[in-house]
Write an enzyme that holds these catalytic residues in place. Sequence first.
Site, short mmCIF file in Angstrom:
data_model
loop_
_atom_site.label_atom_id
_atom_site.label_comp_id
_atom_site.label_asym_id
_atom_site.label_seq_id
_atom_site.Cartn_x
_atom_site.Cartn_y
_atom_site.Cartn_z
N ILE A 614 0.86 -1.20 0.09
CA ILE A 614 0.13 0.00 -0.10
C ILE A 614 0.81 1.22 -0.06
O ILE A 614 0.45 2.50 -0.20
CB ILE A 614 -1.07 -0.03 1.23
CG1 ILE A 614 -0.14 -0.18 2.54
CG2 ILE A 614 -1.89 -0.98 1.03
CD1 ILE A 614 -1.19 0.15 3.85
N GLY A 615 2.12 1.18 -0.01
CA GLY A 615 3.03 2.22 -0.18
C GLY A 615 4.54 1.62 -0.06
O GLY A 615 5.05 0.94 0.23
N THR A 616 5.29 2.59 -0.72
CA THR A 616 6.64 2.38 -0.89
C THR A 616 7.64 3.45 -0.88
O THR A 616 7.14 4.66 -1.15
CB THR A 616 6.93 1.53 -2.25
OG1 THR A 616 8.55 1.10 -2.29
CG2 THR A 616 6.68 2.17 -3.60
N ASP A 736 11.47 13.97 13.34
CA ASP A 736 10.95 13.97 12.17
C ASP A 736 9.27 14.11 11.87
O ASP A 736 8.59 13.36 11.32
CB ASP A 736 11.46 12.60 11.21
CG ASP A 736 11.17 12.89 9.78
OD1 ASP A 736 11.23 13.92 9.21
OD2 ASP A 736 11.44 11.47 9.06
#
Length: 901
Positions: A614-616, A736
């Site tokens: 679902i994400g990279t 962050d």
Amino acid sequence: MIEEEKHALLQTKCWNFSNRAHNLSDPCHWEGISCNDFGSLVEMNYQQMTTQCYRLADFNFTAFPNLERLTLSERGLIDTIPSQIGSLHKLIHLNLSFNNLTGIIPSQIGALQKLTYLDLFDNSLIGIIPTQIGYLQNLTYLDLSYNSLTGIIPSQIGSLHNLIELRLYFNSLTGIIPCQIGAVQNLTYLDISFNSLTGSIPSQIGSLHNLIELRLHSNSLTGSIPSQIGSLHNLIELDLSCNCLTNPVPTQIEDLLQLTYLNLSYNNIVSRNEHALLQRKWWNLSNGGSHYYCDWDGIPCDGLGRVILINQPRIYSQHPQLVDLNFTELERLKYLNISRMGITGTIPTHIGGLQNLNYLDLSCNNLTGIIPTHIAGLQNLNYLDLSCNNFSGGIPSLIFNLRDLQHFDVSQNQLSGGVPEKLENFNNHFHVDVSQNNLNGNVPDILNDYLHVDGNFSHNKFNGILPSSICSEPPSCSIDLSYNSISGSIPGEFGRLQYINLSYNLLSGYVPSEVYSSFPHDILNGNRELLTPEKIHKGSKSWLKIIIPLTIFLVITFVVGFILFESFKKHKKSISKAREAKNGDLFFIWNYDGKIAYEDIIEATEDFDIKYCIGTGAYRSVYRAQLPSGKIIALKKLHRREYGNTFLAKSFHNEVKMLSEIRHRNIVKLHGFCLHNQCMFLIYEYMERGSLFYVLNYDDEAKELNWSKRVNAIKGITNALLYMHHHCAPSIIHRDITSNNILLNSKMEAFLSDFGTARIIDPDTSNQTLLVGTYGYVAPELAYTLVVTEKCDVYSFGVVTLETIMGRHPGDLILSLSKTCTRSILLKDILDSRLPLPSQKDARDITLLVTIALACLNPSPKSRPSMQQVSQRLLSSSLPLAIPFNNISIQHLANEDMPIM
């Protein structure tokens, strides 16, 4: 229109004067333009907002000899006020407010002798107030506030005998208040607050008999309050707070019968007796050369520098008494703040006669005695602060019948007794603080039927059990019950609260999973009888030590059973070794019913097939997986090519370490991990809506994230950072904070994630670090100091807050904060245009959040608020907007006072 005037107007067509024109050929018919019978311009009125900046110098003032009224408010005007403005000899009204004008106020303004109205509010003007302003004999209104003017207030201001309103606040004026101010006897409004004025308040101010509002606060004024102030019989508001005023408050202040607002707080007022002590030099007290009476022989003082005993003849021991301030006649008083004035004594009965009072602050004095019951007679009271005094006795129960009370603070006293178990008469927005007293009895059930509750009951002697019911909207409720003697079990409903602290009590029983998983574990410290999951797990191991030998003993008695058991054990051992070799040396998953096998992960993702991704990113991918139990989880897996990267491996280990030790309802939960040289992944709770960055960058998602949800998301991140910075020992810095690292669940609630770069602050080291973080979010000081502090996170939080409100990264706005055109930017114009303008409640919340965000973006780390101060500001502020939402500028909010520690 006269040809020269027409030509001059047409030359300014870039100002969009003609954008609503009925007849473009004749400027006299333009909207906002008025001409006399001879066709000459007499009025120009343009107050609309524009995002473009125009130079005032482009306007040819000399072409309009008959101009009487000129209003160019909120036009984005830049540059200086040209000296040619002095040619408008017929001008009676000049309004250039809410622009970006720079430079000085030209002395030629003194030539406008017919001027009655002059408004230069909210610009960037510098220099002095020209003495020629004294030539404006017809002036009735003068507003030079919200600029950067320096120098003194010219004595020539006393020549403005027709002046009704004088506003000079929020500048950098120095020197004294000129005594000539007393000659402006038509004055009804005088505000010269937020400057750097010194000297005393001139007695001539008592000549301003028409004065309605007098604001001299936030300066460095010294001396006493002049007794002549009692002559201001029309005065409604008086604010002398935040100065260095000394000597007694004059009794003549009791003559201000029309007064509704009185603020004398944050001064150094002494009693009349101490004042007399300083005056009696002829008593030959041995002062040893010191001018400070606490250094004199025989004059001991307490820790606050107040006389406690006088061991000299003919002197009597008396303290500054609140009874000295007799407000009996001030029946119209609605606001009374006399905090931090060093007052002693008891609360006099006459306070109870102020029936219109809705704000009373007597905090941080040295008041003693009991809290009198007549306080409860103030039926309109919604703010009561008696904290940081020496009150004893109990809290009068009648106080809890005040239906409009929203803020009640009696912390840091010596109160005893109990409080009512039911407080159902209170408003739905309620802050109560009774901490650091000696109160006992049952814990009040304040969490029932309230929408927004902030309650602090810590450091008392409360006993009994916890109330089982909680407020109907628990995310807005927080309560601190630490350091008491509360017993019994913890109701599971408490896991739905925004914050709860139950540490150092006598609680027992099983800790509900809702509570254990939603809050940091230190909220349970000091309760020895509580059964946490870790204790239960350890207890189970203890039982196994008994059961297993017993079982083996029984099996031994049955030879066949023993042989079968041994055979089964060998088979299981071989399977275990095979799995250990496959899974790696660091594999652990918790917070589920039973363990999740490595094989379950592989099966659920089909060995991390791309269809579950679902994400990279550059170094890792995120997968969505459904376990055999039906539970959906998210897995963050390091790319295989990066397994040898020691920095990334350390980041994964760091994230495991951090999230294994902390628990908070707004920090994403780590359910497990596998750290092996052939496979590295982390297992989290699944967040259905993805990152805040994703939501803000897709229109449909962004529209669903409405204003109230955005406000709640920011409050959630506030709570997470508050916990990390102030409730963890030592503090944890995320390093962050970005919109990509804030995840949203199905309800659009926010959770802080990605702790790979987080760092524990060691107070014994320099905390110097490598520069990490995401460009556009990193605090500016890190670029040259490389020293990480909590204020680095605060800066990033400010960026994310603005990004959430604006719907995009606020880089351009941050860069423009120091530029002149910023003053023309309205708050409403930076809001995410995909959403409608906010409602009144949301507008108040958004205004507060942007104010906080701008304070967090201060280039100086020391000038940024802490997350504790941010949280307190969010919890305590419910005041209505001072000006209409559509008129609020970014510069207004940047100049808002945000207390810093």
